[in-house]
Design a protein around this motif. Sequence first.
Motif, PDB file in Angstrom:
ATOM      1  N   ARG A 203       0.821  -1.190   0.000  1.00 34.69           N
ATOM      2  CA  ARG A 203       0.000   0.000   0.000  1.00 34.69           C
ATOM      3  C   ARG A 203       0.861   1.248   0.000  1.00 34.69           C
ATOM      4  NH1 ARG A 203      -4.889  -2.316   1.011  1.00 34.69           N
ATOM      5  NH2 ARG A 203      -4.822  -4.312   2.113  1.00 34.69           N
ATOM      6  N   LYS A 204       0.170   2.387  -0.005  1.00 37.86           N
ATOM      7  CA  LYS A 204       0.883   3.653  -0.111  1.00 37.86           C
ATOM      8  C   LYS A 204       1.843   3.853   1.060  1.00 37.86           C
ATOM      9  CE  LYS A 204       0.015   8.620  -0.456  1.00 37.86           C
ATOM     10  NZ  LYS A 204      -1.012   9.679  -0.513  1.00 37.86           N
ATOM     11  N   ASP A 205       1.419   3.430   2.267  1.00 40.49           N
ATOM     12  CA  ASP A 205       2.257   3.609   3.446  1.00 40.49           C
ATOM     13  C   ASP A 205       2.999   2.319   3.782  1.00 40.49           C
ATOM     14  OD1 ASP A 205       0.069   2.156   4.127  1.00 40.49           O
ATOM     15  OD2 ASP A 205      -0.345   3.202   5.994  1.00 40.49           O
ATOM     16  N   PHE A 206       3.497   1.626   2.748  1.00 35.49           N
ATOM     17  CA  PHE A 206       4.152   0.333   2.951  1.00 35.49           C
ATOM     18  C   PHE A 206       5.369   0.467   3.867  1.00 35.49           C
ATOM     19  CE2 PHE A 206       7.437  -2.711   1.545  1.00 35.49           C
ATOM     20  CZ  PHE A 206       6.794  -3.904   1.868  1.00 35.49           C
ATOM     21  N   LYS A 207       6.214   1.453   3.630  1.00 34.28           N
ATOM     22  CA  LYS A 207       7.415   1.625   4.451  1.00 34.28           C
ATOM     23  C   LYS A 207       7.046   1.958   5.887  1.00 34.28           C
ATOM     24  CE  LYS A 207      10.286   3.159   0.582  1.00 34.28           C
ATOM     25  NZ  LYS A 207      11.130   4.261   0.033  1.00 34.28           N
ATOM     26  N   GLU A 208       6.041   2.816   6.051  1.00 31.91           N
ATOM     27  CA  GLU A 208       5.617   3.164   7.402  1.00 31.91           C
ATOM     28  C   GLU A 208       5.036   1.955   8.133  1.00 31.91           C
ATOM     29  OE1 GLU A 208       5.989   6.767   5.045  1.00 31.91           O
ATOM     30  OE2 GLU A 208       4.910   4.892   4.724  1.00 31.91           O
ATOM     31  N   GLN A 209       4.341   1.079   7.382  1.00 32.63           N
ATOM     32  CA  GLN A 209       3.800  -0.123   8.001  1.00 32.63           C
ATOM     33  C   GLN A 209       4.914  -1.060   8.472  1.00 32.63           C
ATOM     34  OE1 GLN A 209       0.943  -1.186   8.924  1.00 32.63           O
ATOM     35  NE2 GLN A 209      -0.513   0.237   8.040  1.00 32.63           N
ATOM     36  N   ILE A 210       5.977  -1.176   7.670  1.00 40.20           N
ATOM     37  CA  ILE A 210       7.108  -2.016   8.072  1.00 40.20           C
ATOM     38  C   ILE A 210       7.739  -1.469   9.353  1.00 40.20           C
ATOM     39  CG2 ILE A 210       9.403  -2.799   7.423  1.00 40.20           C
ATOM     40  CD1 ILE A 210       7.217  -4.252   5.972  1.00 40.20           C
ATOM     41  N   ILE A 211       7.946  -0.145   9.384  1.00 44.34           N
ATOM     42  CA  ILE A 211       8.512   0.477  10.583  1.00 44.34           C
ATOM     43  C   ILE A 211       7.587   0.261  11.778  1.00 44.34           C
ATOM     44  CG2 ILE A 211       9.220   2.666  11.612  1.00 44.34           C
ATOM     45  CD1 ILE A 211       9.999   3.609   8.814  1.00 44.34           C
ATOM     46  N   HIS A 212       6.287   0.374  11.534  1.00 43.29           N
ATOM     47  CA  HIS A 212       5.318   0.182  12.614  1.00 43.29           C
ATOM     48  C   HIS A 212       5.369  -1.241  13.157  1.00 43.29           C
ATOM     49  CE1 HIS A 212       1.295  -0.937  14.121  1.00 43.29           C
ATOM     50  NE2 HIS A 212       1.332   0.247  14.689  1.00 43.29           N
ATOM     51  N   HIS A 213       5.420  -2.239  12.260  1.00 42.50           N
ATOM     52  CA  HIS A 213       5.455  -3.633  12.714  1.00 42.50           C
ATOM     53  C   HIS A 213       6.724  -3.913  13.519  1.00 42.50           C
ATOM     54  CE1 HIS A 213       1.914  -4.118  10.543  1.00 42.50           C
ATOM     55  NE2 HIS A 213       2.360  -4.665   9.429  1.00 42.50           N
ATOM     56  N   ILE A 214       7.854  -3.446  13.016  1.00 42.44           N
ATOM     57  CA  ILE A 214       9.126  -3.701  13.715  1.00 42.44           C
ATOM     58  C   ILE A 214       9.148  -3.003  15.069  1.00 42.44           C
ATOM     59  CG2 ILE A 214      11.611  -3.337  13.620  1.00 42.44           C
ATOM     60  CD1 ILE A 214      11.459  -3.695  10.600  1.00 42.44           C
ATOM     61  N   ALA A 215       8.727  -1.722  15.091  1.00 41.10           N
ATOM     62  CA  ALA A 215       8.704  -0.989  16.358  1.00 41.10           C
ATOM     63  C   ALA A 215       7.733  -1.630  17.349  1.00 41.10           C
ATOM     64  CB  ALA A 215       8.325   0.470  16.110  1.00 41.10           C
ATOM     65  N   THR A 216       6.595  -2.109  16.847  1.00 40.88           N
ATOM     66  CA  THR A 216       5.619  -2.747  17.727  1.00 40.88           C
ATOM     67  C   THR A 216       6.160  -4.045  18.304  1.00 40.88           C
ATOM     68  OG1 THR A 216       3.805  -1.800  16.429  1.00 40.88           O
ATOM     69  CG2 THR A 216       3.278  -3.643  17.869  1.00 40.88           C
ATOM     70  N   ILE A 217       6.843  -4.843  17.467  1.00 39.40           N
ATOM     71  CA  ILE A 217       7.412  -6.105  17.957  1.00 39.40           C
ATOM     72  C   ILE A 217       8.473  -5.843  19.030  1.00 39.40           C
ATOM     73  CG2 ILE A 217       8.855  -8.064  17.279  1.00 39.40           C
ATOM     74  CD1 ILE A 217       7.339  -8.058  14.610  1.00 39.40           C
ATOM     75  N   PHE A 218       9.353  -4.884  18.769  1.00 42.71           N
ATOM     76  CA  PHE A 218      10.370  -4.554  19.769  1.00 42.71           C
ATOM     77  C   PHE A 218       9.721  -3.986  21.037  1.00 42.71           C
ATOM     78  CE2 PHE A 218      13.535  -4.817  16.370  1.00 42.71           C
ATOM     79  CZ  PHE A 218      14.603  -5.376  17.060  1.00 42.71           C
ATOM     80  N   LEU A 219       8.697  -3.161  20.850  1.00 43.06           N
ATOM     81  CA  LEU A 219       8.045  -2.545  22.003  1.00 43.06           C
ATOM     82  C   LEU A 219       7.356  -3.590  22.876  1.00 43.06           C
ATOM     83  CD1 LEU A 219       7.233   0.090  23.424  1.00 43.06           C
ATOM     84  CD2 LEU A 219       5.211   0.150  21.970  1.00 43.06           C
ATOM     85  N   ILE A 220       6.603  -4.506  22.247  1.00 43.63           N
ATOM     86  CA  ILE A 220       5.910  -5.533  23.027  1.00 43.63           C
ATOM     87  C   ILE A 220       6.913  -6.479  23.687  1.00 43.63           C
ATOM     88  CG2 ILE A 220       4.313  -7.473  22.881  1.00 43.63           C
ATOM     89  CD1 ILE A 220       2.894  -6.059  20.626  1.00 43.63           C
ATOM     90  N   GLY A 221       7.921  -6.915  22.905  1.00 42.78           N
ATOM     91  CA  GLY A 221       8.909  -7.836  23.459  1.00 42.78           C
ATOM     92  C   GLY A 221       9.700  -7.227  24.597  1.00 42.78           C
ATOM     93  N   PHE A 222      10.176  -5.988  24.403  1.00 45.01           N
ATOM     94  CA  PHE A 222      10.978  -5.357  25.450  1.00 45.01           C
ATOM     95  C   PHE A 222      10.127  -5.033  26.676  1.00 45.01           C
ATOM     96  CE2 PHE A 222      12.469  -1.506  27.554  1.00 45.01           C
ATOM     97  CZ  PHE A 222      13.742  -1.895  27.917  1.00 45.01           C
ATOM     98  N   SER A 223       8.898  -4.533  26.440  1.00 47.73           N
ATOM     99  CA  SER A 223       8.055  -4.181  27.583  1.00 47.73           C
ATOM    100  C   SER A 223       7.698  -5.417  28.401  1.00 47.73           C
ATOM    101  CB  SER A 223       6.784  -3.478  27.109  1.00 47.73           C
ATOM    102  OG  SER A 223       6.007  -4.330  26.285  1.00 47.73           O
ATOM    103  N   TYR A 224       7.597  -6.568  27.742  1.00 48.32           N
ATOM    104  CA  TYR A 224       7.323  -7.801  28.496  1.00 48.32           C
ATOM    105  C   TYR A 224       8.532  -8.209  29.325  1.00 48.32           C
ATOM    106  CZ  TYR A 224       5.933 -12.571  29.573  1.00 48.32           C
ATOM    107  OH  TYR A 224       5.617 -13.725  30.234  1.00 48.32           O
ATOM    108  N   CYS A 225       9.713  -8.189  28.709  1.00 44.56           N
ATOM    109  CA  CYS A 225      10.923  -8.591  29.442  1.00 44.56           C
ATOM    110  C   CYS A 225      11.218  -7.633  30.597  1.00 44.56           C
ATOM    111  CB  CYS A 225      12.114  -8.646  28.488  1.00 44.56           C
ATOM    112  SG  CYS A 225      11.982  -9.907  27.211  1.00 44.56           S
TER     113      CYS A 225
END
Length: 404
Positions: A203-225
């Motif tokens: 989609r138009k915001d493909f790059k932003e979506q990739i950044i969002h997914h990566i940031a979300t994964i790091f955020l959830i993983g780190f916040s859990y640890c």
Amino acid sequence: MEILLNQWILQETYWLPNGLTWRDIEESGGPRHPLPRDLLLTLPLALAFVAIRYAFERVVALPLSRKLGVRDRIRVRAPPVPKLEAFYQQKNKQPTQSEIVSLGKQCDLTQRQIESWFRHRRNQDRPSNTKKFCEATWRFVFYLIAFVAGLASLIDTPWFWDHRECWRGYPKQPVTEAQFWYYILELSFYCSLLLCVSVDVKRKDFKEQIIHHIATIFLIGFSYCGNFVRVGTLVMLVHDSSDFLLESAKMFNYSGWRKTCDTLFVIFAVVFLVTRLVVLPTRVIYSTVVQSLDFFNPFPGYFFFNGLLLVLQALHVFWAWLILRMVYKFVFLGKVERDERSDEESEIEEEGAQEGGDQGEDESCWEHRKGTLNSKLVSLANNCVLNNLTHQRRNLDSRMPKAR
């Protein structure tokens, strides 16, 4: 492996406040405590989500698309030309003018034929409305279930109403089974989205979506640890509150239910702007940046966690700008033409450039323009005639006194 992880990645000085260790969290009491090794469960769950999605789209979403009247565009297939196909697959999908001339000489085709072939070939690779509907349906079901389950597990907790409770007793805070699975399933789902990003609709915001997914994964993983589970559940709940509305609007958009789509989009826009631009920064992020310092001193994990939250907030501002553009179109044009946040495809729309049906559109446009031009010429001629008559009348009036 566990010793290596503890020495290089899971050092307490990075993840926890000064003077605390993972053993202190384990011995603090309670039914369950977040530990880094729990995240290994997300890998098989992410693969399971991919398999479930594959079955869901074919068993549930596809029949639903037919019942709701989703229709795919009939596109003209490009004729088989091996040299052009090899160039399209290996080099460039949008050749330059010099490359078109070179390909025309190699294939003994005109420049117009080369351009038409690449246009049809690009349109041939475009995802159908049925594919986009199935993707939106899968995300809608997950976000809706996640939002309802997350709200049910958090509404009775003290930190849902008073965010200072997120930090009282940190990091020695137990985690309930519901919160544990809420975290693990959310993280597994975003990992599955990242695994499927190469086959999903770009989609138009493909790059932003990739950044969002990566940031979300790091955020959830780190916040859990780091046992930021309480505030992390609030962040996930805020995100899920508007995402299922967006996906439902997409579903009705692909089905051709314009009024329902417009209504859901307006509701989504209001919820998104309120939750992402008001609630998240003024309540949740403010609590993690300011209120948390009343309970512990800053440490590396504190800065890393807040940095990821600010990255997500910057993406929210970008998407809010796109949504406000759509609201402007809805208010002043009376309809939502396209979902600019996430539904617009990355490539330029070329359906209107196809030959065949477009030639009729060009002819009708030319007839309309010719009619408009003729009417303007007639109006101009009439004005010229009226001006001449008026000028002659004035000359005649000026000569009358002299004649008298």
